[in-house]
Write a protein that holds these residues in place. Structure first.
Motif, PDB file in Angstrom:
ATOM      1  N   PRO A  21       0.824  -1.205   0.000  1.00  0.00           N
ATOM      2  CA  PRO A  21       0.000   0.000   0.000  1.00  0.00           C
ATOM      3  C   PRO A  21       0.864   1.265   0.000  1.00  0.00           C
ATOM      4  O   PRO A  21       2.011   1.246   0.432  1.00  0.00           O
ATOM      5  N   THR A  23       2.011   5.246   0.916  1.00  0.00           N
ATOM      6  CA  THR A  23       2.303   5.840   2.227  1.00  0.00           C
ATOM      7  C   THR A  23       1.096   6.485   2.924  1.00  0.00           C
ATOM      8  O   THR A  23       1.071   6.492   4.165  1.00  0.00           O
ATOM      9  N   HIS A  25      -1.549   5.251   3.446  1.00  0.00           N
ATOM     10  CA  HIS A  25      -2.235   4.178   4.153  1.00  0.00           C
ATOM     11  C   HIS A  25      -1.336   3.506   5.186  1.00  0.00           C
ATOM     12  O   HIS A  25      -1.678   2.453   5.713  1.00  0.00           O
ATOM     13  N   PHE A  26      -0.181   4.122   5.470  1.00  0.00           N
ATOM     14  CA  PHE A  26       0.615   3.697   6.611  1.00  0.00           C
ATOM     15  C   PHE A  26      -0.051   4.248   7.874  1.00  0.00           C
ATOM     16  O   PHE A  26      -0.673   5.311   7.853  1.00  0.00           O
ATOM     17  N   GLY A  27       0.105   3.531   8.980  1.00  0.00           N
ATOM     18  CA  GLY A  27      -0.511   3.985  10.215  1.00  0.00           C
ATOM     19  C   GLY A  27       0.360   3.754  11.430  1.00  0.00           C
ATOM     20  O   GLY A  27       1.399   3.085  11.365  1.00  0.00           O
ATOM     21  N   GLU A  29      -0.058   1.918  13.808  1.00  0.00           N
ATOM     22  CA  GLU A  29      -0.059   0.549  14.354  1.00  0.00           C
ATOM     23  C   GLU A  29       1.301  -0.123  14.223  1.00  0.00           C
ATOM     24  O   GLU A  29       1.572  -1.132  14.888  1.00  0.00           O
ATOM     25  N   GLY A 331       6.775  -5.920   6.371  1.00  0.00           N
ATOM     26  CA  GLY A 331       6.028  -4.754   5.917  1.00  0.00           C
ATOM     27  C   GLY A 331       6.890  -3.508   5.839  1.00  0.00           C
ATOM     28  O   GLY A 331       8.125  -3.579   5.811  1.00  0.00           O
ATOM     29  N   TYR A 332       6.220  -2.352   5.812  1.00  0.00           N
ATOM     30  CA  TYR A 332       6.889  -1.053   5.674  1.00  0.00           C
ATOM     31  C   TYR A 332       7.009  -0.375   7.040  1.00  0.00           C
ATOM     32  O   TYR A 332       6.120  -0.487   7.886  1.00  0.00           O
ATOM     33  N   LYS A 355       5.263   5.431  11.719  1.00  0.00           N
ATOM     34  CA  LYS A 355       4.120   4.734  11.133  1.00  0.00           C
ATOM     35  C   LYS A 355       4.626   3.672  10.174  1.00  0.00           C
ATOM     36  O   LYS A 355       5.825   3.613   9.849  1.00  0.00           O
ATOM     37  N   ARG A 357       3.197  -0.186   7.831  1.00  0.00           N
ATOM     38  CA  ARG A 357       2.137  -1.069   7.372  1.00  0.00           C
ATOM     39  C   ARG A 357       2.619  -2.506   7.412  1.00  0.00           C
ATOM     40  O   ARG A 357       3.609  -2.850   6.751  1.00  0.00           O
ATOM     41  N   ASP A 363      -2.065  -7.946   0.321  1.00  0.00           N
ATOM     42  CA  ASP A 363      -1.206  -6.801   0.012  1.00  0.00           C
ATOM     43  C   ASP A 363      -0.027  -7.235  -0.857  1.00  0.00           C
ATOM     44  O   ASP A 363       0.313  -6.563  -1.846  1.00  0.00           O
ATOM     45  N   TYR A 438      -7.139  -0.016  -1.706  1.00  0.00           N
ATOM     46  CA  TYR A 438      -7.269   1.069  -0.746  1.00  0.00           C
ATOM     47  C   TYR A 438      -7.548   2.413  -1.404  1.00  0.00           C
ATOM     48  O   TYR A 438      -7.736   3.410  -0.710  1.00  0.00           O
TER      49      TYR A 438
END
Length: 449
Positions: A21, A23, A25-27, A29, A331-332, A355, A357, A363, A438
């Motif tokens: 996804p 950037t 949509h990075f969060g 979490e 992930g990222y 942040k 993902r 994905d 997304y």
């Protein structure tokens, strides 16, 4: 000239797909502890890595710039930053071990603002902490206005093999509009200094869609760039995002070309570079025959990441410095974009991950599909699904989104095979976006051309 149907298409916005996804949509979490654990998972493995180091300083900020950078008129904050960057390198190496490194890339900002002895010490740190291959590509982005014969020799002595020069445009009127006075003679002198020092790999970056550009001015810019005989030339579309970068408010929006004019500017520059002997690579890169990027495109080995199109086949990307993004197997992970927030984390002895993902199986599947579209303008969905042990029916609704493009003759959909038939550089982001699960979730993107 642009056709009516195509002119409507290029008015759309879509991500550049340097990740999926993307950037927006990075969060939160994904945080420092997650990144710490991901890095520890690399220890003792046989993965190959690329390193990206972001230097967030320029002497002044150009009006068009959308990079994470700040003005530093003195060296003291740059030296303090370098000391923290060294500590971040140590943190990564302590967790991941002496990773095999096949590529190092310095971006910015203006990495050549690092004092030579400071740059040398950082390179030594990288070589001491990681297993840097003797044939590794060592690339750096340079502001031509700060390249001298002595600095070019120092870069070569530090192991730099490739330099990318930010040209943007050679026209005086355009340069005034974007706040970057940089005559052709300055760039020519920088190229000569690098070649004399033995830095043989050279890239030039151009931008279309800038204020006051005309077909004649961009043709002249492309001709002058080609006359310097760089191995590669990139042609990026200016992304006007004043809601994101306040400095872009200095640009008079009334002087920006409209969407059809942007397309014609891009095509004029593109045709000029092709006529000069460069081959097209992806949507916005050009390379001379025999260049590693051109060979990767021909052989189907081209990749796309946050540095654009690359021939690099590394398993993981490690991002260092403010705003830098890394991609690991899980992930990222992206560092804090503000230099102060990044510095506080490093001073506290922890990672500055703000942040990221964590990737799901879907994905990873969609990422491969989008990368194939962006790199080769075609994809065999069944083949990608076999690699991921996935059911091709997952793409049924996505294929339906392409029906209109297929009816207009832009795209061919033959069972699971999708191919862009014409205007690939203009349409790749649109076709890729059909597979983006997304898209539309609150993010704003630049025009596709």
């Amino acid at each position: 000239m642009i056709s009516l149907r195509l002119s409507e298409l290029v008015r759309r916005s879509a991500p550049r797909y340097t990740s999926y996804p993307t950037t927006p949509h990075f969060g939160a979490e994904v945080g420092p502890q997650d990144y710490d654990g991901w890095l520890r998972g690399l220890a003792g493995s046989n993965v190959s890595a690329s390193l990206y180091l972001h230097v967030p300083f320029c002497r002044s900020i150009c009006h068009y710039c959308a990079c994470a950078t700040k003005a530093a008129r003195r060296d003291e904050p740059i030296v303090a930053f370098a000391d923290r960057l060294r500590r971040e390198i140590e943190l990564v190496a302590d967790r991941a071990g002496p990773l095999r490194v096949g590529q190092i890339h310095w971006g910015g900002g203006t990495p050549n603002l690092l004092p030579p002895d400071v740059f040398d010490s950082l390179v030594t740190e990288l070589c001491d902490r990681f297993d840097v291959a003797s044939e590794a590509e060592h690339a750096i982005e340079l502001d031509p206005r700060w390249v001298t014969r002595d600095s070019a020799r120092r870069l070569k002595a530090s192991g730099v093999t490739r330099a990318s020069l930010g040209v943007q445009d050679f026209d005086d009127d355009v340069q005034r509009a974007i706040g970057r006075a940089q005559p052709f003679a300055v760039v020519r002198s920088a190229v000569a200094a690098l070649r004399a020092a033995g830095v043989s790999g050279l890239n030039l970056d151009l931008i279309y869609g800038l204020p006051r550009q005309t077909m004649r001015s961009i043709r002249d810019t492309a001709r002058l760039a080609a006359s310097l005989e760089a191995d590669r030339i990139s042609l990026f579309g200016y992304a006007h995002v004043p809601w994101f970068r306040a400095n872009q408010r200095l640009i008079d929006e009334g002087e920006l070309p409209d969407s059809p004019s942007r397309f014609d500017l891009a095509e004029t520059a593109r045709e000029t570079l092709l006529a000069a002997g460069y081959g097209a690579v992806g949507i916005d890169h050009f390379a001379k025959p025999g260049d590693p990027l051109a060979r990767a495109a021909q052989d189907g080995r081209l990749r796309r990441n946050f540095q654009g199109y690359v021939a690099d086949r590394a398993d993981v990307l490690i991002g260092l410095g403010p705003s830098a993004v890394g991609r690991l197997r899980e992930g990222y992970a992206q560092n804090a974009a503000d230099a102060a927030g990044w510095a506080r984390a490093i001073d506290a002895g922890r990672f500055a991950t703000a942040k990221g993902r964590a990737l799901t199986a879907e994905d990873r599947l969609r990422s491969d599909v989008i990368e194939e579209v962006m790199c080769g303008f075609a994809v065999d969905l069944d083949a990608v699904c076999r690699r991921h042990s996935a059911d091709p029916s997952i793409f049924a609704q996505d294929l339906a989104k392409l029906r209109s493009l297929a009816e207009q003759g832009f795209v061919r959909v033959d069972g699971s095979r999708v191919a862009i038939l014409r205007d690939g550089p203009a349409l790749a982001r649109i076709v890729a976006s059909a597979f983006d699960a997304y898209l539309g979730a609150g993010a704003r993107h630049s025009l596709v051309v």
